[in-house]
Motif scaffolding. Structure first.
Motif, PDB file in Angstrom:
ATOM      1  N   UNK A 160      -1.917   2.087  -4.239  1.00 46.18           N
ATOM      2  CA  UNK A 160      -3.352   2.283  -4.055  1.00 46.18           C
ATOM      3  C   UNK A 160      -3.659   3.514  -3.213  1.00 46.18           C
ATOM      4  N   UNK A 161      -2.829   3.761  -2.199  1.00 50.79           N
ATOM      5  CA  UNK A 161      -3.139   4.836  -1.266  1.00 50.79           C
ATOM      6  C   UNK A 161      -1.910   5.194  -0.444  1.00 50.79           C
ATOM      7  N   UNK A 162      -1.990   6.355   0.202  1.00 50.26           N
ATOM      8  CA  UNK A 162      -0.982   6.766   1.169  1.00 50.26           C
ATOM      9  C   UNK A 162      -1.702   7.050   2.489  1.00 50.26           C
ATOM     10  N   UNK A 163      -1.190   6.435   3.523  1.00 48.98           N
ATOM     11  CA  UNK A 163      -1.874   6.453   4.813  1.00 48.98           C
ATOM     12  C   UNK A 163      -1.041   7.217   5.837  1.00 48.98           C
ATOM     13  N   UNK A 164      -1.604   8.233   6.483  1.00 48.53           N
ATOM     14  CA  UNK A 164      -0.860   9.017   7.480  1.00 48.53           C
ATOM     15  C   UNK A 164      -0.414   8.164   8.670  1.00 48.53           C
ATOM     16  N   UNK A 165       0.684   8.575   9.274  1.00 54.12           N
ATOM     17  CA  UNK A 165       1.180   7.930  10.480  1.00 54.12           C
ATOM     18  C   UNK A 165       0.832   8.776  11.705  1.00 54.12           C
ATOM     19  N   UNK A 166       0.625   8.089  12.829  1.00 55.12           N
ATOM     20  CA  UNK A 166       0.261   8.750  14.081  1.00 55.12           C
ATOM     21  C   UNK A 166       1.177   8.283  15.203  1.00 55.12           C
ATOM     22  N   UNK A 260       6.682  13.234   4.687  1.00 61.91           N
ATOM     23  CA  UNK A 260       6.700  11.810   4.325  1.00 61.91           C
ATOM     24  C   UNK A 260       6.371  10.897   5.506  1.00 61.91           C
ATOM     25  N   UNK A 261       5.645  11.414   6.486  1.00 61.60           N
ATOM     26  CA  UNK A 261       5.172  10.545   7.571  1.00 61.60           C
ATOM     27  C   UNK A 261       3.883   9.865   7.134  1.00 61.60           C
ATOM     28  N   UNK A 262       4.029   8.945   6.231  1.00 59.11           N
ATOM     29  CA  UNK A 262       2.895   8.181   5.723  1.00 59.11           C
ATOM     30  C   UNK A 262       3.392   6.813   5.282  1.00 59.11           C
ATOM     31  N   UNK A 263       2.446   5.921   5.087  1.00 58.58           N
ATOM     32  CA  UNK A 263       2.752   4.580   4.580  1.00 58.58           C
ATOM     33  C   UNK A 263       2.113   4.419   3.214  1.00 58.58           C
ATOM     34  N   UNK A 264       2.892   3.937   2.260  1.00 58.23           N
ATOM     35  CA  UNK A 264       2.376   3.660   0.917  1.00 58.23           C
ATOM     36  C   UNK A 264       1.886   2.214   0.874  1.00 58.23           C
ATOM     37  N   UNK A 265       0.659   2.047   0.423  1.00 57.78           N
ATOM     38  CA  UNK A 265       0.071   0.710   0.314  1.00 57.78           C
ATOM     39  C   UNK A 265      -0.260   0.452  -1.147  1.00 57.78           C
ATOM     40  N   UNK A 266       0.073  -0.738  -1.609  1.00 55.20           N
ATOM     41  CA  UNK A 266      -0.194  -1.058  -3.002  1.00 55.20           C
ATOM     42  C   UNK A 266      -0.262  -2.545  -3.243  1.00 55.20           C
ATOM     43  N   UNK A 267      -0.497  -2.900  -4.482  1.00 49.38           N
ATOM     44  CA  UNK A 267      -0.554  -4.306  -4.882  1.00 49.38           C
ATOM     45  C   UNK A 267       0.668  -4.640  -5.724  1.00 49.38           C
ATOM     46  N   UNK A 268       1.095  -5.883  -5.620  1.00 46.59           N
ATOM     47  CA  UNK A 268       2.255  -6.371  -6.349  1.00 46.59           C
ATOM     48  C   UNK A 268       1.859  -7.662  -7.054  1.00 46.59           C
ATOM     49  N   UNK A 269       2.275  -7.799  -8.300  1.00 48.65           N
ATOM     50  CA  UNK A 269       2.051  -9.046  -9.026  1.00 48.65           C
ATOM     51  C   UNK A 269       3.215  -9.259  -9.978  1.00 48.65           C
ATOM     52  N   UNK A 270       3.317 -10.453 -10.520  1.00 45.95           N
ATOM     53  CA  UNK A 270       4.411 -10.780 -11.423  1.00 45.95           C
ATOM     54  C   UNK A 270       4.209 -10.103 -12.777  1.00 45.95           C
ATOM     55  N   UNK A 271       5.280  -9.570 -13.324  1.00 47.57           N
ATOM     56  CA  UNK A 271       5.215  -8.815 -14.583  1.00 47.57           C
ATOM     57  C   UNK A 271       4.636  -9.647 -15.720  1.00 47.57           C
ATOM     58  N   UNK A 272       5.015 -10.905 -15.807  1.00 47.26           N
ATOM     59  CA  UNK A 272       4.577 -11.752 -16.910  1.00 47.26           C
ATOM     60  C   UNK A 272       3.375 -12.613 -16.559  1.00 47.26           C
ATOM     61  N   UNK A 273       2.748 -12.330 -15.423  1.00 46.26           N
ATOM     62  CA  UNK A 273       1.586 -13.113 -15.004  1.00 46.26           C
ATOM     63  C   UNK A 273       0.331 -12.618 -15.713  1.00 46.26           C
TER      64      UNK A 273
END
Length: 295
Positions: A160-166, A260-273
């Motif tokens: 969903x997004x990449x968030x900088x680190x501090x 690469x001083x960032x955090x990747x945020x995303x969603x996860x769900x089951x492939x067959x769901x």
């Protein structure tokens, strides 16, 4: 065999403890234990080895767990499909998220989603990543909002997004006046980090590893608020994601400039769901209203 027995069984398997499983399922511990015994009697085999307060799966239990999880997943999927047929953007969603995202990222977005889709009820489960993935496989949640990457067969991950680190340093620290910092600049400082089990600790440690340094960890906590209080008191420095930045007396935040001083945020769900319109709408709302630009 009852469905609640399968839920209780999976909860004990996931927590390794009857008391924690009972708390998770909102049932009295003696009642949960009794239902597990009834399930074992019906199957004609012991599912758990009970060693003090710890419960570990027997060989039969491990074999049964896969089938119990599949039954619960398919039941949840059938429920989703029926709700979809009954009328589009209606019904209920179960969203799991980690504690280092939930209080910062979700409130405004869920409020907006609720205004756009008032007939969809969203329930939020806040847990560490390993617990969320277990509940995803058990069918207890539909979507997990976590830090990426996530490894696992049968999973679909969408960033969903990449968030900088501090870096967060005491306001009277010599580095507080810097416009940006490299991890090399703070390699000799005492570090304050989240405890093991929190995925942001892994993110921070991975960033240090890429910079070829080993942080001198002097204090660990399960909450950013405690970490910021310790930094304010001068106990050390820390690394936080952008969304955790807040007005805090005694703390100063400086952007990390390392690649690469960032955090990747995303969603996860089951492939067959089965993905309902409601679930897709929620993911789209989270994507469009991220509020943090990609690094």
């Amino acid at each position: 065999m009852e469905l609640h027995q399968l839920r209780y069984f999976c909860a004990v398997a996931g927590t390794g403890n009857f008391t924690r499983a009972a708390e998770q399922e909102h049932v009295a511990q003696p009642s949960l234990s009794q239902q597990i015994l009834k399930l074992e009697d019906e199957l004609g085999t012991r599912l758990f080895d009970r060693l003090g307060r710890k419960a570990t799966l027997t060989q039969s239990g491990e074999a049964f767990l896969l089938r119990a999880q599949r039954i619960l997943r398919e039941l949840n999927q059938a429920k989703c499909e029926i709700q979809e047929l009954a009328g589009g953007n209606k019904g209920a969603l179960n969203l799991g998220t980690i504690p280092t995202i939930a209080p910062y990222f979700l409130p405004a977005r869920l409020a907006l989603f609720s205004r756009q889709y008032p007939e969809i009820q969203v329930s939020v489960v806040e847990e560490i990543t390993t617990v969320l993935l277990a509940r995803l496989h058990e069918g207890k949640i539909d979507i997990a909002l976590v830090a990426l990457p996530i490894q696992g067969d049968g999973l679909v991950c969408t960033e969903l997004m990449r968030e900088p680190l501090y870096a967060v340093v005491p306001e009277n620290h010599a580095l507080a006046k810097s416009a940006a910092l490299s991890l090399r600049d703070i390699q000799d400082a005492p570090f304050i980090l989240l405890k093991d089990g929190h995925c942001f600790r892994d993110t921070a440690v991975a960033a240090c590893r890429r910079a070829r340094l080993r942080p001198n960890v002097v204090f660990e906590s399960g909450h950013f608020s405690t970490i910021l209080a310790m930094v304010s008191a001068g106990m050390g420095l820390s690394i936080v994601p952008q969304m955790a930045i807040e007005e805090r007396p005694g703390c100063h935040f400086v952007r990390l400039s390392d690649e690469r001083s960032y955090r990747r945020i995303g969603v996860v769900y089951l492939k067959n769901h089965f993905q309902t319109h409601s679930q897709l709408a929620l993911v789209e709302c989270l994507r469009q209203k991220s509020g943090v630009k990609a690094a």
